[in-house]
Design a protein around this motif. Structure first.
Motif, PDB file in Angstrom:
ATOM      1  N   LEU A  61       0.869  -1.131  -0.110  1.00 51.17           N
ATOM      2  CA  LEU A  61      -0.040  -0.088  -0.011  1.00 51.17           C
ATOM      3  C   LEU A  61       0.817   1.356   0.133  1.00 51.17           C
ATOM      4  O   LEU A  61       0.304   2.263  -0.535  1.00 51.17           O
ATOM      5  CB  LEU A  61      -0.976  -0.107   1.248  1.00 51.17           C
ATOM      6  N   GLY A  62       1.858   1.045   0.595  1.00 45.97           N
ATOM      7  CA  GLY A  62       2.941   2.446   0.530  1.00 45.97           C
ATOM      8  C   GLY A  62       3.456   2.611  -0.631  1.00 45.97           C
ATOM      9  O   GLY A  62       3.935   3.891  -0.934  1.00 45.97           O
ATOM     10  N   ALA A  63       3.607   1.750  -1.678  1.00 45.78           N
ATOM     11  CA  ALA A  63       3.872   1.994  -3.104  1.00 45.78           C
ATOM     12  C   ALA A  63       2.914   2.984  -3.931  1.00 45.78           C
ATOM     13  O   ALA A  63       3.511   3.209  -4.832  1.00 45.78           O
ATOM     14  CB  ALA A  63       4.249   0.566  -3.482  1.00 45.78           C
ATOM     15  N   SER A  69      -0.005   6.633  -0.248  1.00 46.04           N
ATOM     16  CA  SER A  69       1.034   6.303   0.850  1.00 46.04           C
ATOM     17  C   SER A  69       0.935   7.493   2.007  1.00 46.04           C
ATOM     18  O   SER A  69       1.278   7.027   3.139  1.00 46.04           O
ATOM     19  CB  SER A  69       2.422   6.536   0.030  1.00 46.04           C
ATOM     20  N   PRO A  70       0.431   8.644   1.807  1.00 42.26           N
ATOM     21  CA  PRO A  70       0.456   9.616   3.036  1.00 42.26           C
ATOM     22  C   PRO A  70      -0.450   9.236   4.104  1.00 42.26           C
ATOM     23  O   PRO A  70      -0.021   9.258   5.356  1.00 42.26           O
ATOM     24  CB  PRO A  70       0.154  10.902   2.520  1.00 42.26           C
ATOM     25  N   VAL A  71      -1.463   8.573   3.670  1.00 39.35           N
ATOM     26  CA  VAL A  71      -2.448   7.886   4.798  1.00 39.35           C
ATOM     27  C   VAL A  71      -1.844   6.611   5.425  1.00 39.35           C
ATOM     28  O   VAL A  71      -1.934   6.558   6.569  1.00 39.35           O
ATOM     29  CB  VAL A  71      -3.862   7.773   3.936  1.00 39.35           C
ATOM     30  N   VAL A  72      -1.248   5.778   4.567  1.00 41.45           N
ATOM     31  CA  VAL A  72      -0.462   4.747   5.295  1.00 41.45           C
ATOM     32  C   VAL A  72       0.542   4.989   6.333  1.00 41.45           C
ATOM     33  O   VAL A  72       0.702   4.317   7.282  1.00 41.45           O
ATOM     34  CB  VAL A  72      -0.094   3.833   4.148  1.00 41.45           C
ATOM     35  N   LYS A 119       0.888   7.649   7.750  1.00 38.17           N
ATOM     36  CA  LYS A 119       0.392   8.639   8.967  1.00 38.17           C
ATOM     37  C   LYS A 119       0.117   7.633  10.152  1.00 38.17           C
ATOM     38  O   LYS A 119       0.222   7.816  11.249  1.00 38.17           O
ATOM     39  CB  LYS A 119      -0.813   9.363   8.538  1.00 38.17           C
ATOM     40  N   ALA A 120      -0.396   6.552   9.814  1.00 40.28           N
ATOM     41  CA  ALA A 120      -0.920   5.498  10.566  1.00 40.28           C
ATOM     42  C   ALA A 120      -0.553   4.124  10.166  1.00 40.28           C
ATOM     43  O   ALA A 120      -1.596   3.266  10.007  1.00 40.28           O
ATOM     44  CB  ALA A 120      -2.286   5.718  11.200  1.00 40.28           C
ATOM     45  N   PRO A 121       0.713   3.508  10.348  1.00 36.40           N
ATOM     46  CA  PRO A 121       1.069   2.152   9.569  1.00 36.40           C
ATOM     47  C   PRO A 121       0.494   1.307  10.787  1.00 36.40           C
ATOM     48  O   PRO A 121       0.316   1.401  11.978  1.00 36.40           O
ATOM     49  CB  PRO A 121       2.527   2.123   9.757  1.00 36.40           C
ATOM     50  N   GLY A 122       0.371  -0.031  10.363  1.00 36.92           N
ATOM     51  CA  GLY A 122      -0.235  -1.046  11.139  1.00 36.92           C
ATOM     52  C   GLY A 122      -1.697  -1.027  11.328  1.00 36.92           C
ATOM     53  O   GLY A 122      -2.035  -1.587  12.520  1.00 36.92           O
ATOM     54  N   GLN A 123      -2.514  -0.700  10.573  1.00 35.14           N
ATOM     55  CA  GLN A 123      -3.882  -0.788  10.635  1.00 35.14           C
ATOM     56  C   GLN A 123      -4.282  -2.334  10.630  1.00 35.14           C
ATOM     57  O   GLN A 123      -3.732  -2.964  10.121  1.00 35.14           O
ATOM     58  CB  GLN A 123      -4.720   0.014   9.569  1.00 35.14           C
ATOM     59  N   TYR A 177      -7.222  -4.026   3.812  1.00 34.80           N
ATOM     60  CA  TYR A 177      -6.438  -2.741   4.881  1.00 34.80           C
ATOM     61  C   TYR A 177      -6.396  -1.632   4.124  1.00 34.80           C
ATOM     62  O   TYR A 177      -6.356  -0.612   4.542  1.00 34.80           O
ATOM     63  CB  TYR A 177      -4.872  -3.417   4.827  1.00 34.80           C
ATOM     64  N   ALA A 178      -6.562  -1.583   2.646  1.00 32.66           N
ATOM     65  CA  ALA A 178      -6.694  -0.212   1.889  1.00 32.66           C
ATOM     66  C   ALA A 178      -8.004   0.428   2.432  1.00 32.66           C
ATOM     67  O   ALA A 178      -7.996   1.580   2.613  1.00 32.66           O
ATOM     68  CB  ALA A 178      -6.674  -0.405   0.472  1.00 32.66           C
TER      69      ALA A 178
END
Length: 496
Positions: free
Chosen positions: A294-296, A301-304, A306-310, A474-475
């Motif tokens: 998702l970070g790619a 990416s900015p949302v991911v 900001k709070a990784p590991g949802q 997860y997205a």
């Protein structure tokens, strides 16, 4: 992963906790197996073997390390991201199916003979159903020994052992110690006091970091059904309908674990209750794998970051989630909670909760079989959908459990009147745990996508989402967290 010796050895060299639960490291010279992150000195490569599970290592004659507790690490995320027969069987074993139904019952649920299932599990996991269930019994017994003052005879039967002798022999073989020694060592740790049936049992639920718990806890709090769910004193609390009775659980998030307090009508339900709580919070997820994909995406990416590991807000019962999803069609979150609350009050089993406001379990399909339309204050078409759904679940035309086939379940759901793609994907995502479910028609998903410059059109967004596979669920969770909605508040602004 355990078949890739070089990759596993590098993970052990780096003491990387992200791989805890993926495999265990067994040392031939000591006869002990460990987590990849165990702080002990790494032995020479020629003395190391890797196994996919604690059960496989125990079956090969290795004992669990007393320092790193490999049998208490997070579960392998592999079984939650796959839909094949082995993964479905592993989810059912985790839910206690072998102890309740035997190997034959487990195999029939997966759709194979007992011999076929034994061969598949041996080939991939290194242990059969009985060995896997045995390893789970050992872990349950260890939790009870170390965190309660229960008599060992009570622990033996609560954990599923057939006799005291079997309990003692198995503990000695798996842990290289006696129950008495385990308890004596645990007494020096910071464990909460606890006791048998009907009293509180407190334990830690391990989790892989990063852990953005605000998302999953906020969603569960925002959708809490009165009577069977609540937020109190910084914890999400709910009732559990378990094989032998009911339970009440309080879950309090921490950066690297979840504090779990359980009150069980029958302590023999402990392992099932733990498995369902872990499933509810998606604690066995692999956040690093999700971040890599998702970070790619430059837009996401900015949302991911900001709070990784949802984590995905899931469920303790697939059938319950499905009924709630239908009640939530085209209505507000508050209205959906009200509709579900009526069913809980009218049909749920009463529970005792002296320390909170929980009153009932969510009713089972059997309890809803003779539902009175007066308790469904919804449009007539929705009422027909609910009653048809309950009939399909009761009659076996629709199968929803930890071991069901995700695609088959979607097809069975879509065959019911009043259930469309949105409901089927929500059930697949939150009920069944399919990591690649994608309710593209969800209004919140579309609004969040547009705010980020992503396509808002269902077809275009579905096409764009292909780059998020196999982690589209997860997205969705990341997209939901960008909205100004009650499900994104933890602690909640006001108790639901």
């Amino acid at each position: 992963m355990h078949d890739d010796f070089d990759r596993c050895y590098r993970a052990v060299q780096s003491k990387d906790s992200r791989f805890d639960g993926w495999f265990v490291t067994a040392v031939k010279t000591t006869g002990i197996y460990c987590r990849p992150s165990c702080p002990v000195r790494l032995p020479l490569a020629r003395n190391v073997r890797f196994y996919p599970s604690s059960a496989a290592a125990q079956r090969a004659g290795f004992r669990a390390c007393k320092r790193c507790r490999p049998d208490a690490s997070p579960g392998s995320p592999e079984w939650n991201v796959r839909g094949d027969a082995v993964a479905r069987a592993m989810r059912l074993i985790g839910d206690g199916a072998v102890d309740r139904e035997g190997v034959t019952g487990l195999a029939s649920r997966v759709g194979y003979t007992a011999r076929q299932l034994e061969r598949m599990l041996q080939a991939e996991v290194g242990a059969g159903p009985l060995a896997l269930a045995r390893a789970q019994r050992v872990q349950t017994a260890r939790v009870l020994i170390e965190t309660t003052d229960m008599a060992f005879s009570d622990i033996a039967f609560a954990a599923g052992f057939a006799s005291i002798r079997q309990f003692n022999d198995t503990l000695r073989a798996a842990c290289d110690t006696t129950p008495t020694a385990l308890r004596a060592k645990a007494s020096r740790r910071d464990w909460s006091a606890s006791a048998p049936d009907g009293q509180a049992l407190s334990l830690r639920l391990p989790v892989r970091t990063p852990f953005a718990y605000e998302g999953v806890f906020g969603h569960l709090a925002g959708t809490a059904v009165p009577g069977c769910e609540e937020v109190r004193d910084g914890a999400f609390r709910r009732t559990l309908r378990l094989p032998s009775g009911y339970g009440v659980v309080s879950l309090t998030p921490q950066p690297d674990h979840v504090r779990c307090t359980l009150v069980l009508e029958h302590v023999r339900d402990l392992s099932t209750a733990i498995a369902r709580c872990r499933r509810l919070l998606d604690l066995d997820a692999d956040p690093e794998a999700v971040l890599d994909v998702l970070g790619a995406d430059a837009d996401l990416s900015p949302v991911v970051s900001k709070a990784p590991g949802q984590r995905i807000p899931r469920t303790v019962d697939e059938e319950e989630l499905t009924v709630r999803a239908v009640l939530g069609q085209q209505v507000s979150t508050k209205a959906a909670r009200t509709h579900a609350g009526r069913l809980v009050a009218a049909y749920g089993t009463p529970v005792a909760d002296p320390h909170g406001g929980l009153t009932h379990t969510f009713p089972s399909t059997a309890q809803l079989a003779d539902i009175d339309p007066a308790h469904l204050a919804v449009p007539a078409t929705r009422r027909r959908t609910v009653t048809t759904l309950i009939e399909a679940l009761a009659g076996g035309e629709l199968t929803l459990n930890p071991g069901c086939d995700w695609q088959q379940a979607r097809q069975q759901l879509l065959a019911l009147p009043g259930i469309g793609p949105w409901t089927a994907e929500i059930v697949a995502m939150r009920g069944l745990g399919d990591p690649d479910a994608f309710p593209a028609g969800d209004l919140g998903v579309r609004l969040a996508a547009e705010q980020l410059g992503l396509p808002g059109d269902v077809r275009e967004l579905t096409t764009h989402s292909a780059r998020w596979r196999p982690w589209r669920s997860y997205a969705v969770q990341h997209l939901w967290t960008t909205l100004d909605h009650s499900v994104n508040h933890w602690p909640p602004k006001e108790t639901p």
